[in-house]
Design a protein around this motif. Sequence first.
Motif, mmCIF file in Angstrom:
data_model
loop_
_atom_site.group_PDB
_atom_site.id
_atom_site.type_symbol
_atom_site.label_atom_id
_atom_site.label_comp_id
_atom_site.label_asym_id
_atom_site.label_seq_id
_atom_site.Cartn_x
_atom_site.Cartn_y
_atom_site.Cartn_z
ATOM 1 N N ALA A 234 0.934 -1.189 0.061
ATOM 2 C CA ALA A 234 0.106 -0.010 0.006
ATOM 3 C C ALA A 234 0.872 1.361 0.174
ATOM 4 C CB ALA A 234 -0.766 0.013 1.030
ATOM 5 N N PHE A 235 2.008 1.211 0.857
ATOM 6 C CA PHE A 235 2.708 2.584 0.835
ATOM 7 C C PHE A 235 3.462 2.743 -0.325
ATOM 8 C CE2 PHE A 235 3.806 4.309 5.098
ATOM 9 C CZ PHE A 235 2.793 4.005 5.858
ATOM 10 N N LEU A 236 3.922 1.394 -1.026
ATOM 11 C CA LEU A 236 4.616 1.581 -2.404
ATOM 12 C C LEU A 236 3.827 2.198 -3.455
ATOM 13 C CD1 LEU A 236 6.639 -1.711 -2.262
ATOM 14 C CD2 LEU A 236 7.775 0.763 -2.240
ATOM 15 N N ALA A 237 2.559 1.437 -3.698
ATOM 16 C CA ALA A 237 1.626 1.872 -4.319
ATOM 17 C C ALA A 237 1.327 3.478 -4.433
ATOM 18 C CB ALA A 237 0.305 0.957 -4.331
ATOM 19 N N ASP A 238 0.985 3.859 -2.958
ATOM 20 C CA ASP A 238 1.028 5.083 -2.517
ATOM 21 C C ASP A 238 1.979 6.075 -3.054
ATOM 22 O OD1 ASP A 238 -1.018 6.945 -0.514
ATOM 23 O OD2 ASP A 238 1.319 7.351 -0.213
ATOM 24 N N ARG A 239 2.939 5.695 -3.158
ATOM 25 C CA ARG A 239 4.112 6.696 -3.546
ATOM 26 C C ARG A 239 3.922 6.921 -4.980
ATOM 27 N NH1 ARG A 239 9.024 7.430 -0.320
ATOM 28 N NH2 ARG A 239 10.293 7.554 -2.292
ATOM 29 N N ILE A 240 3.620 5.877 -5.898
ATOM 30 C CA ILE A 240 3.479 5.929 -7.345
ATOM 31 C C ILE A 240 2.415 7.024 -7.541
ATOM 32 C CG2 ILE A 240 3.224 4.995 -9.367
ATOM 33 C CD1 ILE A 240 4.320 2.384 -8.183
ATOM 34 N N SER A 241 1.048 6.534 -6.832
ATOM 35 C CA SER A 241 -0.168 7.599 -7.209
ATOM 36 C C SER A 241 0.140 8.900 -6.510
ATOM 37 C CB SER A 241 -1.319 6.789 -6.270
ATOM 38 O OG SER A 241 -1.893 5.765 -7.097
ATOM 39 N N SER A 242 0.776 9.151 -5.552
ATOM 40 C CA SER A 242 1.055 10.394 -5.190
ATOM 41 C C SER A 242 1.992 11.403 -6.276
ATOM 42 C CB SER A 242 1.954 10.289 -3.693
ATOM 43 O OG SER A 242 1.198 9.778 -2.844
ATOM 44 N N ILE A 243 2.773 10.437 -6.857
ATOM 45 C CA ILE A 243 3.707 11.225 -7.745
ATOM 46 C C ILE A 243 2.919 11.615 -9.029
ATOM 47 C CG2 ILE A 243 5.089 9.331 -9.054
ATOM 48 C CD1 ILE A 243 6.560 12.687 -7.651
ATOM 49 N N ASN A 244 2.146 10.607 -9.590
ATOM 50 C CA ASN A 244 1.216 10.719 -10.443
ATOM 51 C C ASN A 244 0.442 11.849 -10.441
ATOM 52 O OD1 ASN A 244 2.475 8.575 -12.003
ATOM 53 N ND2 ASN A 244 1.009 7.060 -11.479
ATOM 54 N N GLY A 271 13.183 9.716 0.506
ATOM 55 C CA GLY A 271 13.945 9.138 -0.205
ATOM 56 C C GLY A 271 13.666 9.093 -1.755
ATOM 57 N N ARG A 272 14.610 8.444 -2.311
ATOM 58 C CA ARG A 272 14.558 8.819 -3.955
ATOM 59 C C ARG A 272 13.658 7.577 -4.821
ATOM 60 N NH1 ARG A 272 20.368 10.731 -5.372
ATOM 61 N NH2 ARG A 272 20.835 11.517 -3.356
ATOM 62 N N GLN A 273 13.508 6.496 -3.962
ATOM 63 C CA GLN A 273 12.923 5.259 -4.804
ATOM 64 C C GLN A 273 11.377 5.568 -5.142
ATOM 65 O OE1 GLN A 273 14.894 1.431 -4.794
ATOM 66 N NE2 GLN A 273 15.824 2.632 -2.928
ATOM 67 N N PHE A 274 10.871 4.752 -6.260
ATOM 68 C CA PHE A 274 9.429 4.824 -6.404
ATOM 69 C C PHE A 274 8.992 6.200 -6.411
ATOM 70 C CE2 PHE A 274 6.859 0.658 -6.318
ATOM 71 C CZ PHE A 274 8.276 -0.221 -6.635
ATOM 72 N N LEU A 275 9.544 6.784 -7.196
ATOM 73 C CA LEU A 275 9.137 8.326 -7.413
ATOM 74 C C LEU A 275 8.960 8.443 -8.937
ATOM 75 C CD1 LEU A 275 10.494 10.544 -4.641
ATOM 76 C CD2 LEU A 275 8.289 9.564 -4.662
ATOM 77 N N GLN A 276 8.827 7.479 -9.654
ATOM 78 C CA GLN A 276 8.798 7.571 -11.197
ATOM 79 C C GLN A 276 7.433 7.642 -11.596
ATOM 80 O OE1 GLN A 276 11.330 7.930 -13.475
ATOM 81 N NE2 GLN A 276 9.887 7.858 -15.137
ATOM 82 N N MET A 315 -6.598 6.856 -8.284
ATOM 83 C CA MET A 315 -5.621 7.695 -8.838
ATOM 84 C C MET A 315 -5.105 6.950 -9.747
ATOM 85 S SD MET A 315 -4.283 10.455 -9.098
ATOM 86 C CE MET A 315 -5.179 11.363 -8.018
ATOM 87 N N ASN A 316 -4.802 5.663 -9.814
ATOM 88 C CA ASN A 316 -4.203 4.951 -10.777
ATOM 89 C C ASN A 316 -5.038 4.611 -11.989
ATOM 90 O OD1 ASN A 316 -1.725 3.473 -11.468
ATOM 91 N ND2 ASN A 316 -2.799 1.678 -11.292
ATOM 92 N N PHE A 491 3.948 15.036 0.719
ATOM 93 C CA PHE A 491 4.303 13.528 0.754
ATOM 94 C C PHE A 491 4.557 13.308 2.363
ATOM 95 C CE2 PHE A 491 5.546 11.193 -3.079
ATOM 96 C CZ PHE A 491 4.669 12.192 -3.754
ATOM 97 N N LEU A 492 5.336 14.054 3.025
ATOM 98 C CA LEU A 492 5.638 13.591 4.479
ATOM 99 C C LEU A 492 4.324 13.569 5.220
ATOM 100 C CD1 LEU A 492 8.695 16.092 5.069
ATOM 101 C CD2 LEU A 492 8.729 13.612 5.076
ATOM 102 N N ALA A 493 3.457 14.385 5.214
ATOM 103 C CA ALA A 493 2.312 14.540 5.878
ATOM 104 C C ALA A 493 1.450 13.018 5.433
ATOM 105 C CB ALA A 493 1.241 15.525 5.476
#
Length: 729
Positions: A234-244, A271-276, A315-316, A491-493
């Motif tokens: 969920a956290f990983l997918a969240d990073r992608i949806s957030s950056i998208n 952190g730098r990963q999963f922000l593509q 979002m996806n 992102f932090l919040a």
Amino acid sequence: MQPVDINFYGMAVTKICCIGAGYVGGPTCSVIAMQCPHIKVTVVDISAQRISQWNSEKLPIYEPGLDDIVKKQRNVNLFFSTNIEESIQEADLIFISVNTPTMTFGVGKGRAVDLTYVENSARTIAQFSTSDKIVVEKSTVPVRAAESILKILSANDKPNVKFQVISNPEFLSEGVAVENLLNPDRVIIGHEETADGLWAFKQLSKVYLNWIPESKILKTNIWSSELTKLAANAFLADRISSINSISVICEAIGADISEVAKGIGLDSRIGRQFLQASVGFGGSCFQKDLLSLVYICECLNLPRVAVYWQQVLDMNVYQKSRFSNKIIESLFNTVTGKKITMFGFAFKKDTGDTRESPAIHVAKTLLDKGAKLNIYDPKVDPEQIKKDLTHPYVSDNPENVFKFIEIHDNPYRASHSTDAIVICTEWDEFVNLDYEEIYKSMKKPAFIFDGRKILNHETLATIGFQVHTIGKGHKTINMSSELTKLAINAFLARRISNINSMSVICEATGADVSEVAKGIGLDSRIGRQFLQASVGFGGSCFQKDLLSLVYICECLNLPRVAVYWQQVLDMNVYQKSRFSNKIIESLFNTVTGKKITMFGFAFKKDTGDTRESPAIHVAKTLLDGGAKLNIYDPKVDPEQIKKDLTHLCVTDNPENVIKSIEIHDNPYRTSQSTHAIVICTEWDEFVNLDYEEIYKHMIKPAFIFDGCKILNHKTLATIGFQVYTIGKC
Ligand SMILES: NC(=O)c1ccc[n+]([C@@H]2O[C@H](COP(=O)([O-])OP(=O)(O)OC[C@H]3O[C@@H](n4cnc5c(N)ncnc54)[C@H](O)[C@@H]3O)[C@@H](O)[C@H]2O)c1
Ligand SMILES: O=c1ccn([C@@H]2O[C@H](COP(=O)(O)OP(=O)(O)O[C@H]3O[C@H](CO)[C@@H](O)[C@H](O)[C@H]3O)[C@@H](O)[C@H]2O)c(=O)[nH]1
């Protein structure tokens, strides 16, 4: 759960059986066999075809580095077999690695996990076992699934056959599975809190210790282990949806998502990963596991948490649709009869897997609008593409689909005489194609839609292509830096709201949010920081910046993005309310006339700032309920506390508030003759107070509500306190 009374002592794992020869079972067991030459590993499957592929020259899955390992170990200490009975009988330890897809019918259709294959595996183990077994739940399952497995096994108990069930979720990513298995960020093993549970944990640990350092093995309770897997995805997918979601804003205001992502990623707490940013996430796990999480929340009657995580899925879908629609709009609003090349069909590079691939969504949209598709993917089997595009979810006219698609084995031929190229998978080879050559052979104007942001768009434009990508606007003023600032705080919040939402699930299931946070944080793509569940975030920036981001989205007519970020604020309000309400409920549903101590008023430790402090929300709720408050904070000015609590947003009766609060300068005097202590700020000095002394002078039963998770709850309970905290029941 009833502990199983067994006596395994003396046994050591020398034979492993793995049920399920798929993307997880195959690579995992191949690596175990390579790293543990003294262990015989047998992978079994009900699919004879899959097993024969594992025993052939062409393995059923493409995974870099896997062929060599299989060739080396096969028929040495690694076996692929359909003889499930024999393999179970001889094994000491059995992995259940079967598929856990989303239900396609019945109750929970489209959301719940179908546990049929796990259940069948448990029944098969029960049926064939003739000696004690450690059963390892490796498949990704809903929280408390281990209970069902144990129930099935226990109900089928035979004399002298005992089972221990432990949870050991797998975190490998396809395409880098071998690398992940050889050098995992962490191995999580959840076990029953009994001597036998601990022993089973040690047996499995011993297997991993053959190549993984002990420091990477994390021991948790079973429910925490199960939830950590769902939470990590969920956290990983969240990073992608957030950056998208931020990519949508970039397109609207003329910022560049690559610059913004870089700026966000350089914040070490993120952190730098999963922000593509991309056309959207795919794969067999994220969607399925998020749906499962949402469904679990619904079943636990936690609709707010369900809505929160559903947003990541929404979002996806939005991102996939935006990209597909952009293709149509750019091609002069019609693709009927046009030929479009799709580069890539797998859900990401270095795998032949197409499960939930965004390419399917793009292809469906284009086919529905009458386009003809030339598809090229270096690793996906053409039969799989046909299967995906003729699936009932994609088309009700399979014959027609066959007429409209051509599958190619060469990118140059695939793009010949077509109107556009759509990049759906980030295969490295697409970067180095001769686009001058390709351009010449295409119809003009020739378009490229880079859904993965892998190409050099300037060069392509110079060649003559009309280039469209994700997250880049056409305005002249660069707004990236302004947006980056807001996005970092957002992102932090979001990380805090994410972990707080997990704390709600933990309280409902028996998982422990500290264990879950540790398990998630050890994932190097997520990182350890900003994962402390609490009564909620405060401070002068997060709320303000999130409100600003939401407002910008509304002004830009991007309601979906606005709703996405508004959820972070909503989760924060929910967390503060949950905590405040828990205090009232625990104090026998009324605080009228009760004296309650508040330890801490600042929005966090080491500051005297109270702006948006969760303590204000808690104090307001208690005061509204008629409580009297004794407040102690080592650094906040008493006048500030009075100002905050008599503010118009907090009360319409300031005189009454002044009468109901006492501000102290000593924690011992503050708590004297009060019913409860509420920790609202994580000041270090609260950890080392003499709670035995404090307890003596409080009204009994004496309560502690630790909203910051800083105290030793076991010690407090031993003293006599009724202890409540966040994310642990
Ligand atoms: N694919 C991934 O990257 C990944 C990573 C981590 C975790 N997971 C989780 O691991 C589990 C397996 O995923 P996968 O991708 O390997 O699935 P998969 O579909 O590739 O493989 C599962 C295999 O189990 C077999 N099977 C089903 N029921 C069986 C039974 N009763 N007896 C014997 N064999 C049986 C199927 O025939 C199939 O070959 C899922 O829960 C998944 O969520 C997957
Ligand atoms: O910055 C990013 C990173 C990924 N993706 C996409 O996200 C999807 C999933 O990618 P990835 O996570 O690398 O692949 P999976 O093999 O599905 O692995 C995920 O799902 C597995 C199954 O649960 C877990 O074990 C892994 O830890 C988890 O990363 C793919 O479509 C990627 O293209 C992006 O769009 N942007």
